[in-house]
Structures are given as C-alpha cells and as structure tokens.
Motif scaffolding. Structure first.
Motif, PDB file in Angstrom:
ATOM      1  N   LEU A 176      35.740 -42.623 -61.554  1.00  0.00           N
ATOM      2  CA  LEU A 176      34.784 -41.417 -61.901  1.00  0.00           C
ATOM      3  C   LEU A 176      33.414 -41.330 -61.420  1.00  0.00           C
ATOM      4  O   LEU A 176      32.629 -42.389 -61.310  1.00  0.00           O
ATOM      5  CB  LEU A 176      34.722 -41.041 -63.379  1.00  0.00           C
ATOM      6  CG  LEU A 176      36.210 -40.789 -64.080  1.00  0.00           C
ATOM      7  CD1 LEU A 176      35.924 -40.654 -65.577  1.00  0.00           C
ATOM      8  CD2 LEU A 176      36.625 -39.450 -63.441  1.00  0.00           C
ATOM      9  N   PRO A 177      32.838 -40.398 -61.100  1.00  0.00           N
ATOM     10  CA  PRO A 177      31.310 -40.663 -60.272  1.00  0.00           C
ATOM     11  C   PRO A 177      30.271 -40.409 -61.480  1.00  0.00           C
ATOM     12  O   PRO A 177      29.484 -39.738 -61.427  1.00  0.00           O
ATOM     13  CB  PRO A 177      31.149 -39.359 -59.395  1.00  0.00           C
ATOM     14  CG  PRO A 177      32.186 -38.219 -60.103  1.00  0.00           C
ATOM     15  CD  PRO A 177      33.264 -39.110 -60.550  1.00  0.00           C
ATOM     16  N   LEU A 178      30.523 -41.621 -62.446  1.00  0.00           N
ATOM     17  CA  LEU A 178      29.489 -41.697 -63.495  1.00  0.00           C
ATOM     18  C   LEU A 178      28.027 -41.887 -63.146  1.00  0.00           C
ATOM     19  O   LEU A 178      27.930 -42.901 -62.237  1.00  0.00           O
ATOM     20  CB  LEU A 178      30.022 -42.650 -64.395  1.00  0.00           C
ATOM     21  CG  LEU A 178      31.474 -42.332 -65.158  1.00  0.00           C
ATOM     22  CD1 LEU A 178      31.719 -43.589 -65.960  1.00  0.00           C
ATOM     23  CD2 LEU A 178      31.245 -41.301 -65.950  1.00  0.00           C
ATOM     24  N   LYS A 179      27.113 -41.268 -63.394  1.00  0.00           N
ATOM     25  CA  LYS A 179      25.724 -41.438 -63.165  1.00  0.00           C
ATOM     26  C   LYS A 179      25.150 -42.096 -64.307  1.00  0.00           C
ATOM     27  O   LYS A 179      25.027 -41.471 -65.462  1.00  0.00           O
ATOM     28  CB  LYS A 179      25.124 -40.478 -62.674  1.00  0.00           C
ATOM     29  CG  LYS A 179      25.833 -39.791 -61.273  1.00  0.00           C
ATOM     30  CD  LYS A 179      24.861 -38.669 -60.371  1.00  0.00           C
ATOM     31  CE  LYS A 179      25.489 -38.392 -59.298  1.00  0.00           C
ATOM     32  NZ  LYS A 179      26.824 -38.176 -59.181  1.00  0.00           N
ATOM     33  N   PRO A 180      24.264 -43.128 -64.180  1.00  0.00           N
ATOM     34  CA  PRO A 180      23.405 -43.507 -65.407  1.00  0.00           C
ATOM     35  C   PRO A 180      22.120 -42.819 -65.676  1.00  0.00           C
ATOM     36  O   PRO A 180      21.511 -42.008 -64.974  1.00  0.00           O
ATOM     37  CB  PRO A 180      22.800 -45.018 -64.821  1.00  0.00           C
ATOM     38  CG  PRO A 180      22.805 -44.788 -63.370  1.00  0.00           C
ATOM     39  CD  PRO A 180      23.928 -43.629 -62.881  1.00  0.00           C
ATOM     40  N   VAL A 181      21.839 -42.724 -66.977  1.00  0.00           N
ATOM     41  CA  VAL A 181      20.559 -41.977 -67.476  1.00  0.00           C
ATOM     42  C   VAL A 181      20.000 -43.333 -68.094  1.00  0.00           C
ATOM     43  O   VAL A 181      20.614 -43.827 -69.079  1.00  0.00           O
ATOM     44  CB  VAL A 181      20.784 -41.018 -68.495  1.00  0.00           C
ATOM     45  CG1 VAL A 181      19.537 -40.388 -69.120  1.00  0.00           C
ATOM     46  CG2 VAL A 181      21.466 -39.828 -68.044  1.00  0.00           C
ATOM     47  N   HIS A 182      18.626 -43.879 -67.575  1.00  0.00           N
ATOM     48  CA  HIS A 182      18.352 -45.161 -68.064  1.00  0.00           C
ATOM     49  C   HIS A 182      17.566 -44.844 -69.399  1.00  0.00           C
ATOM     50  O   HIS A 182      16.300 -44.016 -69.391  1.00  0.00           O
ATOM     51  CB  HIS A 182      17.710 -45.772 -67.237  1.00  0.00           C
ATOM     52  CG  HIS A 182      18.372 -46.062 -66.045  1.00  0.00           C
ATOM     53  ND1 HIS A 182      19.443 -46.859 -66.128  1.00  0.00           N
ATOM     54  CD2 HIS A 182      18.345 -45.830 -64.752  1.00  0.00           C
ATOM     55  CE1 HIS A 182      20.072 -47.022 -64.883  1.00  0.00           C
ATOM     56  NE2 HIS A 182      19.463 -46.509 -63.994  1.00  0.00           N
ATOM     57  N   TYR A 183      17.458 -45.699 -70.296  1.00  0.00           N
ATOM     58  CA  TYR A 183      16.604 -45.597 -71.625  1.00  0.00           C
ATOM     59  C   TYR A 183      15.960 -47.096 -71.958  1.00  0.00           C
ATOM     60  O   TYR A 183      16.825 -48.062 -71.453  1.00  0.00           O
ATOM     61  CB  TYR A 183      17.391 -45.434 -72.887  1.00  0.00           C
ATOM     62  CG  TYR A 183      18.068 -43.974 -72.809  1.00  0.00           C
ATOM     63  CD1 TYR A 183      17.447 -42.848 -73.449  1.00  0.00           C
ATOM     64  CD2 TYR A 183      18.983 -43.873 -72.251  1.00  0.00           C
ATOM     65  CE1 TYR A 183      17.762 -41.533 -73.491  1.00  0.00           C
ATOM     66  CE2 TYR A 183      19.833 -42.375 -72.270  1.00  0.00           C
ATOM     67  CZ  TYR A 183      19.118 -41.135 -72.809  1.00  0.00           C
ATOM     68  OH  TYR A 183      19.498 -40.085 -72.889  1.00  0.00           O
TER      69      TYR A 183
END
Length: 323
Positions: A176-183
C-alpha cells in the motif's frame, strides 16, 4: 646480576599492568550516566544507576542532555575518557537507524563507542481511532487500501524514527502507498487520532495505553517479537498477518577503548537486577521487557539492525537528511 635485573623488570611490568585494574576497582569517584531522551529512557537509566551504586559502592548520577535526537549526549560520551566515569544509556536508534537517515554523522556508531550491556527492549504500537472504525489490523489495512494514494499514517517522533520505519515496513508488506505524517511527539498525534483527523498512528506503545483502555482509540498490533506487557491482549504484527518485526533496545554504552575488565565489571554489576521481579514489574510499567546481553552480543545485534534498516531505507527510497 643480569638474571636479577630481568626479574625486577618483569615484576615492575606486572605491577604496572595491575594498577589500572586495582584503580578501577577502588575508584569511588562519581560515575555519570548520560541520557539523550526523556521519559522511559530516563526512568530505566535511574534503575541502572541505583544498581551500579549499590554493587560498585560509588556514587552514580543520571544526567539528561536532551537535543539533536540524542546526539548531544552521544557526542559528549564520544569525547569522554574511557575510564568508567562516563557512560550513556541509549536506544538503539542512534547506532542502527541514524547511519541511514543522515548524509554524514559526526560520530562512528561502531568505532567511537563500547557496548557494555543490553538492559531492555520496547516495541511500538499501531493504533487507530474513530476515523476508520477498525477493530483489528486487517480491517485497518482494508480501510487504508480504499484510500488509494491518500493512505496516510502518523509517525511519532517523526522522520527517521523507528515509528517511521514501522510504517515503511507496513507499506512494503501490504503493498500500500502509505505516506507518513510526522509528529514531534505522540501527544499531538494522539489528539489528531482521537479527533478523527488521522486514521492511524505509530508510536511507543506506552503513550497509547490509557486511551486504548478507555475505548477512545484501539491498538490493533504491536511491532515487537513478543506481545507488550502493557497490552497483552493485542497481537504482534506477525500474529496479525504482517511479516514485520521492529523493536528498540535500551542499553548501556561507554567511550571507545574502555578496558575489558571495566566493561566486564559494569556488565556483571548490572545483570543481576534484570532477574529481580520488582525490576521486571517496573520495566513492564514502562512497556519494557528485560534484554540481557553482554557487549559482544549487543554489538552483533546492532550490526544486524543496521543492515535491516539499510535495506528498508534503500527499498523505500528514503532520502537521508543533512545534519
């Protein structure tokens, strides 16, 4: 006379060799354990400090030196003399992950340090909230699959962390093309997860537990080889059908070229505490499990981790950052 001179020289040489060992054993100066991360690392470092103080009979203090993802403390350790007075309690990220996420490090993860003892390991939790309504990992990944190129996950603490790499590994395993959102920290990520602004969060298991037990979020899997003592009902990623295992170690390190007798003495002082029930319970309260390893074993484990993260970074197209 010649024979007497030779014997005297040999005796003097033997005495000189014994001096460092005797001094190391008799040293009552303050031992400092540096910590480059807060929370559970500081907590566990203090357990180690107390043990060393009791066994070695010398004062041991824990000094937090936060900043640059732990590199400030690590560089102070690098500059210290290898005399047993300055150690560091650190996660494996600085030695296994950082070499692959920065274009050039200001330290050599192998040559500049001496691994002393593995103390504990901890995993990461994969959680979801009201946005997906998923109750297990299979449902969560099915929901993500429907999002196409809009599939995202939160990673705390941010780019290049083990949380980020769990997401990378999950993307590869699920195709799956999971993209990160960084915290920067798990707290902000949790706020977005509960508010249905984020479908999935990967972070340390410990910060997720309270809201999981309250039913506001659901931890659908943990990343370690074994289930977390914090949420024993939650399966590992492998048990949930994903061929992914990622966990961090927490271990004790010294500067390079520390004499073997010093390394062994500190290792032998630390190990007995990991067999104590009260220590195991305290570690479990932080989401940790004993990880007893000597320096040689720890060095080998770190080498395997470096190779694994190198492969993950290359296959994912991760672009290293400049320091």
């Amino acid at each position: 006379m010649r024979r007497r001179s030779i014997l005297q020289s040999l005796a003097a040489g033997a005495a000189a060799v014994c001096v460092p060992t005797l001094r190391a054993q008799d040293d009552k100066s303050v031992m400092t354990i540096l910590v480059g991360a807060a929370s559970s690392m500081d907590f566990t470092a203090r357990l180690v400090a107390q043990q060393l103080q009791e066994v070695l009979g010398r004062p041991v203090v824990v000094v937090s030196k936060l900043g640059a993802g732990g590199r400030l403390a690590l560089n102070e350790l690098k500059r210290a003399a290898p005399d047993g007075r300055t150690l560091m309690f650190s996660t494996s990220s600085l030695f296994a992950i950082y070499p692959h996420i920065y274009t050039k490090l200001d330290y050599d993860p192998v040559a500049d340090f001496t691994p002393i003892a593995g103390v504990s390991w901890f995993d990461l939790g994969i959680a979801t909230g009201p946005m997906t309504g998923a109750t297990d990992l299979k449902q969560l990944m099915a929901w993500q699959a429907k999002q196409g190129t809009g599939a995202v996950y939160g990673a705390a603490p941010g780019a290049g962390s083990s949380s980020h790499f769990v997401g990378i590994a999950l993307a590869q395993a699920s195709n799956l093309p999971l993209k990160p959102v960084h915290y920067k920290d798990s707290g902000v990520g949790l706020i977005d997860l509960v508010a249905a602004r984020l479908p999935m969060l990967v972070t340390g298991t410990s910060p997720l537990v309270e809201m999981h037990k309250a039913g506001r979020i659901r931890i659908v899997a943990v990343s370690g080889e074994k289930r977390s003592p914090l949420v024993p009902e939650v399966p590992t990623l492998r048990e949930a059908g994903m061929n992914v295992t990622i966990q961090n170690s927490a271990a004790l390190y010294a500067p390079a070229k520390m004499p073997r007798e010093m390394v062994d003495r500190i290792y032998n002082a630390v190990m007995p505490m990991l067999a104590r029930t009260d220590v195991q319970e305290k570690l479990a309260g932080q989401g940790m499990v004993p990880f007893p390893m000597n320096g040689t074993q720890l060095a080998g484990w770190l080498a395997e981790e470096r190779r694994r993260y190198e492969i993950l970074a290359k296959e994912s197209g991760y672009v290293p950052e400049a320091l």
